[in-house]
Design a protein around this motif. Structure first.
Motif, PDB file in Angstrom:
ATOM      1  N   GLY A 121      54.303 -11.617  53.601  1.00 37.27           N
ATOM      2  CA  GLY A 121      54.842 -11.440  52.258  1.00 37.27           C
ATOM      3  C   GLY A 121      53.747 -11.061  51.279  1.00 37.27           C
ATOM      4  N   ALA A 122      52.619 -11.766  51.374  1.00 37.25           N
ATOM      5  CA  ALA A 122      51.508 -11.478  50.470  1.00 37.25           C
ATOM      6  C   ALA A 122      51.016 -10.051  50.702  1.00 37.25           C
ATOM      7  CB  ALA A 122      50.377 -12.470  50.704  1.00 37.25           C
ATOM      8  N   MET A 123      50.961  -9.662  51.982  1.00 35.31           N
ATOM      9  CA  MET A 123      50.526  -8.302  52.300  1.00 35.31           C
ATOM     10  C   MET A 123      51.484  -7.285  51.693  1.00 35.31           C
ATOM     11  SD  MET A 123      49.272  -7.967  56.190  1.00 35.31           S
ATOM     12  CE  MET A 123      49.562  -6.256  56.502  1.00 35.31           C
ATOM     13  N   ALA A 124      52.769  -7.555  51.843  1.00 33.66           N
ATOM     14  CA  ALA A 124      53.759  -6.610  51.325  1.00 33.66           C
ATOM     15  C   ALA A 124      53.611  -6.463  49.814  1.00 33.66           C
ATOM     16  CB  ALA A 124      55.161  -7.072  51.694  1.00 33.66           C
ATOM     17  N   VAL A 125      53.500  -7.611  49.126  1.00 37.78           N
ATOM     18  CA  VAL A 125      53.419  -7.563  47.663  1.00 37.78           C
ATOM     19  C   VAL A 125      52.112  -6.901  47.220  1.00 37.78           C
ATOM     20  CG1 VAL A 125      53.289  -8.956  45.581  1.00 37.78           C
ATOM     21  CG2 VAL A 125      54.915  -9.543  47.377  1.00 37.78           C
ATOM     22  N   GLY A 126      51.021  -7.321  47.876  1.00 34.59           N
ATOM     23  CA  GLY A 126      49.714  -6.778  47.482  1.00 34.59           C
ATOM     24  C   GLY A 126      49.645  -5.272  47.678  1.00 34.59           C
ATOM     25  N   SER A 127      50.090  -4.814  48.839  1.00 31.00           N
ATOM     26  CA  SER A 127      50.001  -3.374  49.078  1.00 31.00           C
ATOM     27  C   SER A 127      51.003  -2.627  48.200  1.00 31.00           C
ATOM     28  CB  SER A 127      50.220  -3.063  50.545  1.00 31.00           C
ATOM     29  OG  SER A 127      51.385  -3.672  51.012  1.00 31.00           O
ATOM     30  N   ALA A 128      52.114  -3.281  47.876  1.00 35.34           N
ATOM     31  CA  ALA A 128      53.069  -2.632  46.976  1.00 35.34           C
ATOM     32  C   ALA A 128      52.433  -2.419  45.613  1.00 35.34           C
ATOM     33  CB  ALA A 128      54.332  -3.478  46.860  1.00 35.34           C
TER      34      ALA A 128
ATOM     35  N   VAL B 203      52.896   2.636  53.634  1.00 37.10           N
ATOM     36  CA  VAL B 203      52.990   2.337  55.065  1.00 37.10           C
ATOM     37  C   VAL B 203      52.702   0.854  55.300  1.00 37.10           C
ATOM     38  CG1 VAL B 203      51.986   2.764  57.323  1.00 37.10           C
ATOM     39  CG2 VAL B 203      52.340   4.655  55.750  1.00 37.10           C
ATOM     40  N   VAL B 204      51.640   0.374  54.653  1.00 37.66           N
ATOM     41  CA  VAL B 204      51.285  -1.039  54.838  1.00 37.66           C
ATOM     42  C   VAL B 204      52.408  -1.930  54.324  1.00 37.66           C
ATOM     43  CG1 VAL B 204      49.585  -2.804  54.302  1.00 37.66           C
ATOM     44  CG2 VAL B 204      48.868  -0.441  54.636  1.00 37.66           C
ATOM     45  N   THR B 205      52.934  -1.592  53.150  1.00 36.10           N
ATOM     46  CA  THR B 205      54.027  -2.394  52.590  1.00 36.10           C
ATOM     47  C   THR B 205      55.207  -2.451  53.548  1.00 36.10           C
ATOM     48  OG1 THR B 205      53.358  -1.521  50.457  1.00 36.10           O
ATOM     49  CG2 THR B 205      55.452  -2.682  50.552  1.00 36.10           C
ATOM     50  N   LEU B 206      55.600  -1.285  54.009  1.00 33.77           N
ATOM     51  CA  LEU B 206      56.777  -1.242  54.885  1.00 33.77           C
ATOM     52  C   LEU B 206      56.499  -1.945  56.209  1.00 33.77           C
ATOM     53  CD1 LEU B 206      57.863   2.413  54.145  1.00 33.77           C
ATOM     54  CD2 LEU B 206      58.905   0.316  53.321  1.00 33.77           C
TER      55      LEU B 206
ATOM     56  N   LEU C 148      56.710  -5.570  55.618  1.00 34.07           N
ATOM     57  CA  LEU C 148      58.126  -5.911  55.485  1.00 34.07           C
ATOM     58  C   LEU C 148      58.774  -6.030  56.866  1.00 34.07           C
ATOM     59  CD1 LEU C 148      59.537  -6.356  52.860  1.00 34.07           C
ATOM     60  CD2 LEU C 148      60.489  -4.070  53.025  1.00 34.07           C
ATOM     61  N   ALA C 149      58.410  -5.086  57.739  1.00 33.59           N
ATOM     62  CA  ALA C 149      58.916  -5.155  59.114  1.00 33.59           C
ATOM     63  C   ALA C 149      58.482  -6.461  59.763  1.00 33.59           C
ATOM     64  CB  ALA C 149      58.417  -3.961  59.922  1.00 33.59           C
ATOM     65  N   GLY C 150      57.240  -6.867  59.483  1.00 34.52           N
ATOM     66  CA  GLY C 150      56.769  -8.151  59.996  1.00 34.52           C
ATOM     67  C   GLY C 150      57.623  -9.298  59.495  1.00 34.52           C
ATOM     68  N   CYS C 151      57.974  -9.238  58.213  1.00 33.82           N
ATOM     69  CA  CYS C 151      58.837 -10.285  57.649  1.00 33.82           C
ATOM     70  C   CYS C 151      60.172 -10.328  58.385  1.00 33.82           C
ATOM     71  CB  CYS C 151      59.085 -10.020  56.167  1.00 33.82           C
ATOM     72  SG  CYS C 151      57.635 -10.261  55.157  1.00 33.82           S
TER      73      CYS C 151
END
Lengths: 319, 173, 136, 189
Positions: B12-19, B36-39, B42-45
């Motif tokens: 989640g932190a990765m998704a938000v940070g990269s977003a 790409v990182v965000t998505l 998100l796939a990881g989530c």
């Protein structure tokens, strides 16, 4: 503890396959391609028919200076080879080569493999863009255009064996395989293989790296190890494509004495398909961009759809 | 906290940070790559929530297709390789406020809708392809068919737009 | 597993337990990949020389001094193909869950999928009739 | 489309046949290459024939021939005659890093002082070593093969033909004379 050890063993096996099989394919390509063109290929490294040529190349690549063009986007430029290579390693973890002999059996294996393989192309695009070089950019553009033409028939053709086996698990597909699949899944097999070749940018679909026009396409500015990683990715891609073709359409480890020699059957079939990849490179000239799009949209997609209809009819018929 | 929970937080932190990086970076292609990182995160989530199939759809469609399309579009336009200064306007505060409000609305809706729902992930994969297929083709056939009309509309619209003038266009799906 | 012999050589090499367990090796292999790449780059850094010079770092343009920036603009020739691709990729995704269940649900499901693909195929026919699939 | 497919099959077949056939590549460093006659390997200098006429240096398109010489007085052959001077070669060098192996110097040389030698393994690590001085060029002379024999079907060389004709004429003349003599004798008797 035993679990961790077993996990480590599996990972080592997958990593070993990833590091060794592409080299074998590369060396085969050296020699087979040479003889198909009435040459002999590398003869010196290692003594016997140049068997150590790729190892020598690897040593050379590791020692070469890493030149990053001043105009390039450094971070993306440096990261691109890794993005191109790692997905193929990840894919290998889900491909079974023998009964129970698989990095990790996933229920959704086929879909996982297709999804992760699609990521690899990002690395090439990144390289094409970050090099800030006209050849690279044009190459990247062609990669994207090619992907758009071929990803769809690739995915559509991959659905067909899953439908026939009624599972997305790769081991499940192999276990459900029967020899007569070779006949009624043949259109799907052809589409899958051709589209896979295009996805790997292998000749005759090597327009993105067409050396006579674009030097080396997206990889023009790369040197040393990073360049080697792109090459490794290409050959790992051949291994993955051959393995997937084997698993989906050729029955994987199925054959006489499958219980004992299953892995040997798998490897043999993978080797034959990889040989075909090399053979096609020698025999077929490069396709033009418009021929490529036409082949994809007017031949492969309809054939794949026809195969889907056929498979669904047979599947429902058999209940 | 379990390992899964921890991983979820990380993703989640990765998704938000990269977003955040997607909208703040000054280079267009970088923002596409951060996407790409965000998505991916998100796939990881999704994966951690048991939605196995959706997670890999996320990778195949969004990372493999939409982002490639996006990069392709960026390469086709006049995007320069270097830093673009004109991308950030002075409306930072307004934009942040809007984003906050939209986020709040979304969170409220989701919590109100599914707040109490519990799905056991570990016993049987609830989000596997088979269960998805069962759900779609047993219970949700009509939405599925309507989706095809939506896709058709998107396709026809895209063709009409791009035939009108050579526009770089936005993403349709 | 119908294949006892191989399973005895590689005991429990087939799967770890449960949903999360099955993804542990996937996560691990991603980590291994990252470590591998990092190790390769670090080893390369130790082994390789580094003597940058402006000429060496010049953009390669077949030996001539580069003209302009490395940015070449290209005609939007196959942009419609990109749209087609994304729409059909979304379409193809639905085939996968369908593939696992269609046989049990019978002809009706095949018909449903046929309608689904047929409606989108109308788009393909439209594109064809409008001539956007032809190479200009 | 069908022609494309048949081409594909044919390409596959041809390459497969090649694979099955033994490759005939010459393993050069292990096995010496079979060079065709008149191979242009390196230019050899037969110093004794050189008169320092400078024709080769002047004709050379690459300006890669360096010639230095000085004049020496030669004592008169006859008593009281004028002293003659002759050119003596000091330096004759060919810079093979410039040479483009056109062979014009060899054609231009009126005294057959320059010859093609088939030797080709004279690569150097330093580009300056590619300038061969006259002693080195003289060394190459030993590797110059004998001129190939004439084609058996070829027309006779002009020189031989001329000589032959002259000889025949002479023979005919002498025979005619002899005949005349006999006739004279007969007439005389």
């Amino acid at each position: 503890m035993a679990d961790a050890l077993e996990l480590a063993l599996r990972l080592v096996l997958v990593l070993g396959a990833f590091l060794v099989l592409p080299l074998l394919v590369g060396q085969t390509e050296h020699k087979v391609m040479a003889h198909m063109q009435s040459r002999v290929g590398p003869m010196y490294a290692g003594g016997f028919h140049g068997w150590a040529q790729l190892i020598a190349d690897g040593v050379k690549f590791a020692q070469k200076e890493d030149v990053v063009p001043a105009a390039a986007d450094g971070a993306v430029f440096r990261l691109a080879p890794a993005v191109a290579m790692v997905p193929y390693l990840v894919v290998l973890v889900a491909i079974p080569i023998g009964p129970g002999l698989v990095g990790q059996e996933l229920d959704i294996g086929l879909f996982f493999v297709l999804a992760v393989m699609g990521v690899g192309v990002l690395g090439t695009l990144m390289a094409g863009w970050a090099s800030a070089n006209k050849y690279s950019l044009l190459g990247g553009m062609r990669v994207a255009a090619q992907l758009m033409a071929y990803e769809l028939p690739f995915v559509l053709a991959a659905v067909s064996p899953a439908m026939a086996a009624r599972t997305l698990s790769l081991s499940g597909i192999v276990e459900a395989w029967e020899p007569w699949w070779l006949i009624w899944q043949l259109p799907g097999l052809v589409v899958f293989f051709v589209a896979g070749l295009a996805e790997l940018q292998r000749p005759p679909f090597d327009m993105p790296v067409a050396d006579s026009e674009l030097v080396f396409g997206p990889y023009t500015e790369y040197t040393g190890l990073r360049f080697a990683l792109f090459l490794l990715a290409e050959y790992a891609g051949i291994v993955v494509l051959a393995a997937l073709t084997t698993v989906l359409f050729l029955g994987g480890w199925q054959g006489p004495f499958a219980d004992q020699l299953g892995w040997l059957w798998s490897l043999t079939k993978i080797g034959v398909v990889a040989l075909l990849v090399v053979w096609l490179r020698v025999a077929v000239p490069r396709l033009r961009a418009d021929q490529l799009q036409r082949l994809a949209w007017q031949a492969l997609v309809p054939i794949a759809l026809f195969q889907l209809a056929l498979t669904s009819a047979v599947g429902v018929w058999n209940g | 906290m379990s390992v899964v929970g921890l991983l979820f937080l990380l993703m989640g932190a990765m998704a938000v940070g990269s977003a955040l990086l997607v909208v703040t970076t000054a280079r267009l292609v970088h923002s596409a790559l951060w996407l790409v990182v965000t998505l991916g995160a998100l796939a990881g989530c999704y994966l951690l929530l048991g939605a196995e199939f959706v997670a890999w759809v996320q990778i195949l469609i969004y990372v493999g297709a939409v982002v490639v399309l996006l990069l392709f579009a960026l390469m086709l336009t006049r995007a320069p390789t270097g830093v673009q200064t004109g991308l950030t306007t002075g409306n930072r505060v307004v934009a942040a406020a809007t984003a906050g409000v939209v986020g709040l609305v979304l969170v409220t809706v989701v919590v109100a809708g599914f707040g109490g729902a519990r799905v056991s992930v570990d016993e049987e994969s609830v989000g596997s392809a088979t269960s998805m297929g069962d759900a779609i083709f047993r219970h949700w056939v009509l939405p599925f068919e309507v989706l095809s009309v939506l896709l058709l509309a998107a396709l026809v619209g895209a063709i009409v737009l791009s035939r009108g003038r050579a526009s770089s266009g936005e993403e349709t799906p | 597993m119908p294949t006892a012999a191989a399973a005895s050589i590689f005991p429990r090499l087939t799967r770890m337990d449960g949903y999360y367990g099955s993804y542990v090796p996937v996560l691990a292999i991603i980590v291994v990949g990252a470590v591998l790449v990092t190790a390769m780059f670090l080893g390369n850094r130790l082994l390789r020389p580094s003597r940058p010079s402006p000429e060496k770092q010049l953009t390669y343009e077949s030996g001539v001094d580069p003209v302009g920036t490395g940015w070449a603009q290209i005609h939007l020739r196959y942009y419609v193909f990109a749209y087609l691709y994304v729409v059909f990729a979304v379409d193809a995704v639905f085939l996968f869950p369908w593939a696992t269940v269609y046989a049990g649900l019978g002809w009706v499901t095949v018909g449903e999928m046929g309608v689904f693909i047929g409606i989108i195929a109308v788009g393909l026919v439209y594109a064809w009739r409008k001539g956007v699939l032809a190479w200009t | 489309m069908s022609s494309w497919g048949s081409g594909l099959i044919r390409g596959l077949r041809v390459t497969w046949q090649n694979l099955a056939r033994r490759s005939v590549t010459a393993q050069y460093p292990d096995a010496p290459p079979e060079l065709p006659p008149r191979s242009r390997g390196v230019i050899a200098l037969f110093e004794e024939n050189c008169t320092v006429c400078m024709l080769c240096a002047r004709e050379c398109p690459c300006w890669c021939i360096y010639i230095d010489s000085h004049k020496e007085a030669v004592p008169p052959v006859e008593e009281g005659a004028r002293e003659r001077s002759t050119n003596v070669l000091d330096r004759f060098a060919i810079d093979y890093s410039l040479c483009m192996y056109c062979g014009i110097c060899i054609e231009a040389c009126p005294f057959d002082a320059l010859e093609w030698s088939p030797e080709f393994e004279y690569a150097e690590l330093d580009i300056r070593d590619l300038t061969h001085e006259k002693d080195r060029l003289r060394e190459w002379m030993w590797t110059v093969p004998a001129p190939p024999g004439l084609d058996p079907a070829a027309a006779e060389p002009k020189e031989i033909a001329t000589a032959q004709k002259a000889a025949e004429k002479a023979a005919a003349a002498s025979q005619g004379q002899a005949a005349e003599e006999t006739r004279d004798d007969g007439g005389g008797s």
